[in-house]
Design a protein around this motif. Structure first.
Motif, PDB file in Angstrom:
ATOM      1  N   PRO A 172       0.824  -1.217   0.000  1.00 24.26           N
ATOM      2  CA  PRO A 172       0.000   0.000   0.000  1.00 24.26           C
ATOM      3  C   PRO A 172       0.858   1.267   0.000  1.00 24.26           C
ATOM      4  O   PRO A 172       1.914   1.330   0.646  1.00 24.26           O
ATOM      5  CB  PRO A 172      -0.791  -0.120   1.314  1.00 24.26           C
ATOM      6  CG  PRO A 172      -0.819  -1.576   1.610  1.00 24.26           C
ATOM      7  CD  PRO A 172       0.493  -2.109   1.127  1.00 24.26           C
ATOM      8  N   ASN A 173       0.436   2.265  -0.762  1.00 25.29           N
ATOM      9  CA  ASN A 173       1.088   3.585  -0.824  1.00 25.29           C
ATOM     10  C   ASN A 173       2.563   3.497  -1.233  1.00 25.29           C
ATOM     11  O   ASN A 173       3.377   4.336  -0.848  1.00 25.29           O
ATOM     12  CB  ASN A 173       0.979   4.296   0.534  1.00 25.29           C
ATOM     13  CG  ASN A 173      -0.450   4.411   1.013  1.00 25.29           C
ATOM     14  OD1 ASN A 173      -1.339   4.798   0.257  1.00 25.29           O
ATOM     15  ND2 ASN A 173      -0.685   4.038   2.269  1.00 25.29           N
ATOM     16  N   GLN A 174       2.872   2.498  -2.028  1.00 27.29           N
ATOM     17  CA  GLN A 174       4.261   2.294  -2.436  1.00 27.29           C
ATOM     18  C   GLN A 174       4.526   2.914  -3.804  1.00 27.29           C
ATOM     19  O   GLN A 174       3.704   2.813  -4.714  1.00 27.29           O
ATOM     20  CB  GLN A 174       4.575   0.796  -2.492  1.00 27.29           C
ATOM     21  CG  GLN A 174       6.023   0.466  -2.790  1.00 27.29           C
ATOM     22  CD  GLN A 174       6.249  -1.029  -2.844  1.00 27.29           C
ATOM     23  OE1 GLN A 174       5.478  -1.755  -3.472  1.00 27.29           O
ATOM     24  NE2 GLN A 174       7.285  -1.509  -2.168  1.00 27.29           N
ATOM     25  N   LYS A 175       5.667   3.550  -3.934  1.00 23.73           N
ATOM     26  CA  LYS A 175       6.122   4.053  -5.222  1.00 23.73           C
ATOM     27  C   LYS A 175       7.460   3.411  -5.534  1.00 23.73           C
ATOM     28  O   LYS A 175       8.446   3.609  -4.834  1.00 23.73           O
ATOM     29  CB  LYS A 175       6.273   5.573  -5.197  1.00 23.73           C
ATOM     30  CG  LYS A 175       6.744   6.153  -6.523  1.00 23.73           C
ATOM     31  CD  LYS A 175       6.953   7.652  -6.437  1.00 23.73           C
ATOM     32  CE  LYS A 175       7.479   8.212  -7.753  1.00 23.73           C
ATOM     33  NZ  LYS A 175       7.758   9.663  -7.700  1.00 23.73           N
ATOM     34  N   LEU A 176       7.489   2.605  -6.593  1.00 24.51           N
ATOM     35  CA  LEU A 176       8.724   1.964  -7.012  1.00 24.51           C
ATOM     36  C   LEU A 176       9.330   2.754  -8.160  1.00 24.51           C
ATOM     37  O   LEU A 176       8.611   3.298  -8.995  1.00 24.51           O
ATOM     38  CB  LEU A 176       8.465   0.528  -7.455  1.00 24.51           C
ATOM     39  CG  LEU A 176       7.939  -0.429  -6.383  1.00 24.51           C
ATOM     40  CD1 LEU A 176       7.700  -1.802  -6.973  1.00 24.51           C
ATOM     41  CD2 LEU A 176       8.910  -0.518  -5.212  1.00 24.51           C
ATOM     42  N   THR A 177      10.645   2.802  -8.207  1.00 25.64           N
ATOM     43  CA  THR A 177      11.324   3.598  -9.223  1.00 25.64           C
ATOM     44  C   THR A 177      12.322   2.765 -10.002  1.00 25.64           C
ATOM     45  O   THR A 177      13.236   2.170  -9.427  1.00 25.64           O
ATOM     46  CB  THR A 177      12.067   4.788  -8.590  1.00 25.64           C
ATOM     47  OG1 THR A 177      11.149   5.585  -7.851  1.00 25.64           O
ATOM     48  CG2 THR A 177      12.720   5.642  -9.669  1.00 25.64           C
ATOM     49  N   ILE A 178      12.125   2.721 -11.312  1.00 29.67           N
ATOM     50  CA  ILE A 178      13.157   2.265 -12.236  1.00 29.67           C
ATOM     51  C   ILE A 178      13.756   3.543 -12.815  1.00 29.67           C
ATOM     52  O   ILE A 178      13.031   4.453 -13.219  1.00 29.67           O
ATOM     53  CB  ILE A 178      12.571   1.375 -13.341  1.00 29.67           C
ATOM     54  CG1 ILE A 178      11.947   0.117 -12.724  1.00 29.67           C
ATOM     55  CG2 ILE A 178      13.640   0.992 -14.358  1.00 29.67           C
ATOM     56  CD1 ILE A 178      11.158  -0.721 -13.694  1.00 29.67           C
ATOM     57  N   ALA A 179      15.071   3.641 -12.823  1.00 36.22           N
ATOM     58  CA  ALA A 179      15.720   4.902 -13.205  1.00 36.22           C
ATOM     59  C   ALA A 179      16.786   4.682 -14.269  1.00 36.22           C
ATOM     60  O   ALA A 179      17.435   3.625 -14.315  1.00 36.22           O
ATOM     61  CB  ALA A 179      16.344   5.566 -11.981  1.00 36.22           C
ATOM     62  N   LEU A 180      16.959   5.673 -15.105  1.00 34.90           N
ATOM     63  CA  LEU A 180      18.071   5.765 -16.044  1.00 34.90           C
ATOM     64  C   LEU A 180      18.846   7.017 -15.658  1.00 34.90           C
ATOM     65  O   LEU A 180      18.318   8.134 -15.740  1.00 34.90           O
ATOM     66  CB  LEU A 180      17.576   5.853 -17.485  1.00 34.90           C
ATOM     67  CG  LEU A 180      18.660   6.025 -18.560  1.00 34.90           C
ATOM     68  CD1 LEU A 180      19.665   4.874 -18.515  1.00 34.90           C
ATOM     69  CD2 LEU A 180      18.030   6.129 -19.946  1.00 34.90           C
ATOM     70  N   ASP A 181      20.082   6.821 -15.202  1.00 36.91           N
ATOM     71  CA  ASP A 181      20.875   7.895 -14.615  1.00 36.91           C
ATOM     72  C   ASP A 181      20.111   8.515 -13.446  1.00 36.91           C
ATOM     73  O   ASP A 181      19.863   7.843 -12.465  1.00 36.91           O
ATOM     74  CB  ASP A 181      21.272   8.921 -15.666  1.00 36.91           C
ATOM     75  CG  ASP A 181      22.293   8.354 -16.658  1.00 36.91           C
ATOM     76  OD1 ASP A 181      22.987   7.377 -16.299  1.00 36.91           O
ATOM     77  OD2 ASP A 181      22.394   8.870 -17.781  1.00 36.91           O
ATOM     78  N   ASP A 182      19.672   9.769 -13.542  1.00 43.38           N
ATOM     79  CA  ASP A 182      18.977  10.393 -12.416  1.00 43.38           C
ATOM     80  C   ASP A 182      17.522  10.706 -12.724  1.00 43.38           C
ATOM     81  O   ASP A 182      16.914  11.564 -12.080  1.00 43.38           O
ATOM     82  CB  ASP A 182      19.704  11.675 -11.991  1.00 43.38           C
ATOM     83  CG  ASP A 182      19.812  12.692 -13.120  1.00 43.38           C
ATOM     84  OD1 ASP A 182      19.456  12.344 -14.262  1.00 43.38           O
ATOM     85  OD2 ASP A 182      20.259  13.825 -12.857  1.00 43.38           O
ATOM     86  N   LYS A 183      16.934   9.976 -13.698  1.00 52.48           N
ATOM     87  CA  LYS A 183      15.528  10.215 -14.072  1.00 52.48           C
ATOM     88  C   LYS A 183      14.736   8.912 -14.014  1.00 52.48           C
ATOM     89  O   LYS A 183      15.241   7.849 -14.392  1.00 52.48           O
ATOM     90  CB  LYS A 183      15.450  10.779 -15.499  1.00 52.48           C
ATOM     91  CG  LYS A 183      16.165  12.114 -15.700  1.00 52.48           C
ATOM     92  CD  LYS A 183      15.423  13.244 -15.005  1.00 52.48           C
ATOM     93  CE  LYS A 183      15.977  14.609 -15.415  1.00 52.48           C
ATOM     94  NZ  LYS A 183      17.388  14.809 -15.060  1.00 52.48           N
ATOM     95  N   PRO A 184      13.477   8.988 -13.556  1.00 51.02           N
ATOM     96  CA  PRO A 184      12.623   7.800 -13.599  1.00 51.02           C
ATOM     97  C   PRO A 184      12.446   7.300 -15.031  1.00 51.02           C
ATOM     98  O   PRO A 184      12.456   8.078 -15.982  1.00 51.02           O
ATOM     99  CB  PRO A 184      11.298   8.299 -13.016  1.00 51.02           C
ATOM    100  CG  PRO A 184      11.673   9.476 -12.173  1.00 51.02           C
ATOM    101  CD  PRO A 184      12.808  10.129 -12.889  1.00 51.02           C
ATOM    102  N   TYR A 185      12.294   5.987 -15.154  1.00 47.58           N
ATOM    103  CA  TYR A 185      12.215   5.342 -16.459  1.00 47.58           C
ATOM    104  C   TYR A 185      10.996   4.435 -16.479  1.00 47.58           C
ATOM    105  O   TYR A 185      10.741   3.704 -15.512  1.00 47.58           O
ATOM    106  CB  TYR A 185      13.489   4.530 -16.686  1.00 47.58           C
ATOM    107  CG  TYR A 185      13.533   3.699 -17.943  1.00 47.58           C
ATOM    108  CD1 TYR A 185      14.117   4.189 -19.103  1.00 47.58           C
ATOM    109  CD2 TYR A 185      13.013   2.400 -17.958  1.00 47.58           C
ATOM    110  CE1 TYR A 185      14.189   3.415 -20.260  1.00 47.58           C
ATOM    111  CE2 TYR A 185      13.080   1.618 -19.106  1.00 47.58           C
ATOM    112  CZ  TYR A 185      13.664   2.128 -20.252  1.00 47.58           C
ATOM    113  OH  TYR A 185      13.732   1.362 -21.392  1.00 47.58           O
ATOM    114  N   THR A 186      10.228   4.478 -17.570  1.00 47.44           N
ATOM    115  CA  THR A 186       9.051   3.624 -17.715  1.00 47.44           C
ATOM    116  C   THR A 186       9.354   2.513 -18.705  1.00 47.44           C
ATOM    117  O   THR A 186       9.637   2.788 -19.879  1.00 47.44           O
ATOM    118  CB  THR A 186       7.842   4.431 -18.211  1.00 47.44           C
ATOM    119  OG1 THR A 186       7.575   5.487 -17.283  1.00 47.44           O
ATOM    120  CG2 THR A 186       6.616   3.538 -18.333  1.00 47.44           C
ATOM    121  N   PRO A 187       9.322   1.254 -18.277  1.00 46.86           N
ATOM    122  CA  PRO A 187       9.620   0.146 -19.192  1.00 46.86           C
ATOM    123  C   PRO A 187       8.577   0.039 -20.305  1.00 46.86           C
ATOM    124  O   PRO A 187       7.395   0.311 -20.089  1.00 46.86           O
ATOM    125  CB  PRO A 187       9.572  -1.089 -18.295  1.00 46.86           C
ATOM    126  CG  PRO A 187       9.686  -0.567 -16.904  1.00 46.86           C
ATOM    127  CD  PRO A 187       9.062   0.787 -16.911  1.00 46.86           C
TER     128      PRO A 187
END
Length: 537
Positions: A172-187
């Protein structure tokens, strides 16, 4: 006496003779590329050269052409191990004494502090390109991401776990982050994390090839951490191969470990864990479900090995294969964790009921699977018994790592910093960015790599959430929380920790307890029951 006409000629001849006898200028030794590959939640016997059913030809080839260390240790849990690996300190000293929970105590703040340096920070100063791909898990806020801790480029999962096919929160209320360098990335479509980590790592290496600098790559795979997710073509290799059941599988693995010389002849296979039912007590439907879980798990390791093969091929293509040192290990023992309540989202609980081969599932290996992964040991990730802290370790490097050897000398994650700096001829810093840096706790493994004598550690120490241990020579003192009762084992005679010798060796218990207490003060360990409870995994 020489005439005035002949004197210049004589001087020229003497000068030339002098120059010819001077030692030739030696070119500076070319600094090697350094690669550390970290598996996630992989047990001691989960790769082929350590007894597994999984096909790992690339890792097996590294072991055959290099070194296997059979008494190597981690810190028994994901984030503490990563903090220790990256900094050459015990995890408490680096600020990650427990997990990434936010706590007021500096040793437990949940991210790397400013009084440590990462391998990347130290090697970058020494002229290296520094890259990371994979799971970070030692600082979730953007100001603590890899690019802020010395890595030139990064791609991967900032958090502790995720779907392998998409970005999918599970609490609950979780935000997971995949990142490329210093920016979030969407697969995008077709994403599978193990492949994506490798592909980006190879891109980083490619982009830097014209720089003339050596590179350091930290490739921290998510596999085989839950959820159990693999590609169909990999699962097909293993499905149906585990119907003999975990009792026979454990016996077969143990026999292979002995045949391979990974464990000595004194070692006994630990009994099946009391939390695991007898295979024959399961229904046919349950057997099929567990066979599929084990197939998916092996498929995840298989795919990781395939990607290690892609990395090796890239090194060959670039002509760097003979000037690269590769080290491989796992962050903790096999994971007995399950997806049953414990704060998981309702839809994740439902996804846990699906077959593990379904990409929309969210399943775990649990006690039965982990009991196979950690053969021949007892216990699992989180505990400080051998089943929680022992990892397979492989080192490979032409001209540096003497090939075809197995070494039982105890080593630890804390040694990787000193090893990397030794290979790179870089001095460990006393200060960094105007901050005082704590002295490293590790020792360079380069003498071990070369087959030379190595003084080794006087003792190694462990603490995670109240679980404690100290190893000195053949002796290991260990306790589990909350019982907090010391047990003593002779690991040369009893690596599986089956026979507690504390009652007959009280002096040794007292001696090792005093050593542990002194270290705990030095490393800023706080008894787990005294820690403030805040934050989440």
């Amino acid at each position: 006496m020489l005439s005035k006409k002949l004197l210049p000629l004589a001087l020229l001849l003497v000068s030339g003779l002098s120059l010819s006898l001077a030692p030739p200028t030696q070119p500076a030794a070319k600094k090697p590329n350094i690669v550390i590959i970290l598996a996630d939640d992989m047990g001691y016997s989960d790769i082929g050269c350590f007894g597994s059913d999984a096909r790992t030809p690339n890792l097996d080839a590294l072991a055959t052409g290099g070194l296997k260390m059979t008494n190597f240790y981690n810190a028994s849990r994901c984030c503490p191990s990563r903090a220790s690996l990256l900094t050459g300190l015990y995890q408490h000293q680096a600020g990650v004494g427990d997990m990434v929970n936010t706590r007021p105590q500096p040793a437990y703040q949940g991210y790397l502090n400013k009084n440590c340096v990462t391998i990347a920070e130290a090697l970058k100063v020494g002229g290296y390109n520094t890259f990371m791909a994979g799971k970070w898990h030692v600082g979730q806020a953007p100001e603590h991401w890899p690019v802020k801790r010395g890595f030139d480029h990064y791609f991967g999962l900032i958090d502790g776990a995720n779907s392998y096919f998409e970005n999918r929160p599970y609490r609950p209320n979780q935000k997971l982050t995949i990142a490329l360098d210093d920016k979030p990335y969407t697969p995008g479509p077709g994403y599978y994390s193990t492949d994506a980590y490798t592909d980006h790592a190879l891109e980083f290496i490619d982009q830097s090839k014209s720089s003339g600098k050596p590179f350091f790559l930290y490739l921290a795979y998510q596999a085989p951490h839950w959820p159990l997710h693999a590609r169909p073509e990999d699962i097909a290799k293993y499905k149906g191969k585990f119907m003999a059941g975990w009792d026979k599988l454990r016996e077969q693995r143990f026999q292979r470990l002995q045949n391979l010389g990974v464990v000595n002849k004194n070692t006994k296979l630990s009994p099946r864990d009391e939390r695991v039912p007898a295979w024959e007590s399961l229904s046919q439907e349950e057997k099929v479900r567990w066979d599929e879980k084990m197939a998916v798990y092996c498929a995840m390791i298989d795919r990781m090995d395939q990607n290690i093969g892609k990395l090796r091929q890239k090194l060959r293509d670039l002509g760097q294969d003979q000037n690269t040192v590769i080290m491989f290990l796992s962050d903790n023992g096999g994971s007995s964790e399950s997806i049953k309540g414990n704060g998981f989202l309702p839809e994740i609980i439902e996804a846990n009921k699906k077959p593990s081969s379904d990409p929309s599932s969210f399943t775990a290996y649990e006690f039965p699977g982990a009991n196979v992964s950690d053969v021949p040991f007892r216990f699992f990730k989180h505990w400080t018994y051998e089943g929680g802290t022992a990892t397979p370790f492989i080192a490979y490097g032409p001209g540096i790592v003497k090939p075809g050897r197995t070494d039982a000398t105890p080593g630890h994650l804390i040694d990787l910093m000193s090893t990397c700096l030794d290979l790179a001829q870089v001095t460990y810093p006393k200060t960094y960015n105007s901050n005082q840096i704590k002295p490293t706790e590790g020792l360079s493994l380069v003498p071990v790599f070369k087959g030379q004598s190595w003084r080794g550690h006087n003792a190694l120490f462990f603490e995670h959430e109240g679980n404690r241990a100290v190893r000195q020579g053949k002796w290991k003192l260990v306790s589990e929380f909350p019982a907090n009762k010391w047990q003593l084992y002779d690991l040369e005679a009893d690596r599986s920790e089956l026979h507690d010798l504390s009652a007959t060796n009280p002096q040794k218990v007292q001696e090792l307890t005093a050593m542990y207490d002194k270290w705990a003060t030095h490393a800023e360990v706080i008894p787990f029951e005294k820690l403030s409870k805040a934050g989440e995994y």
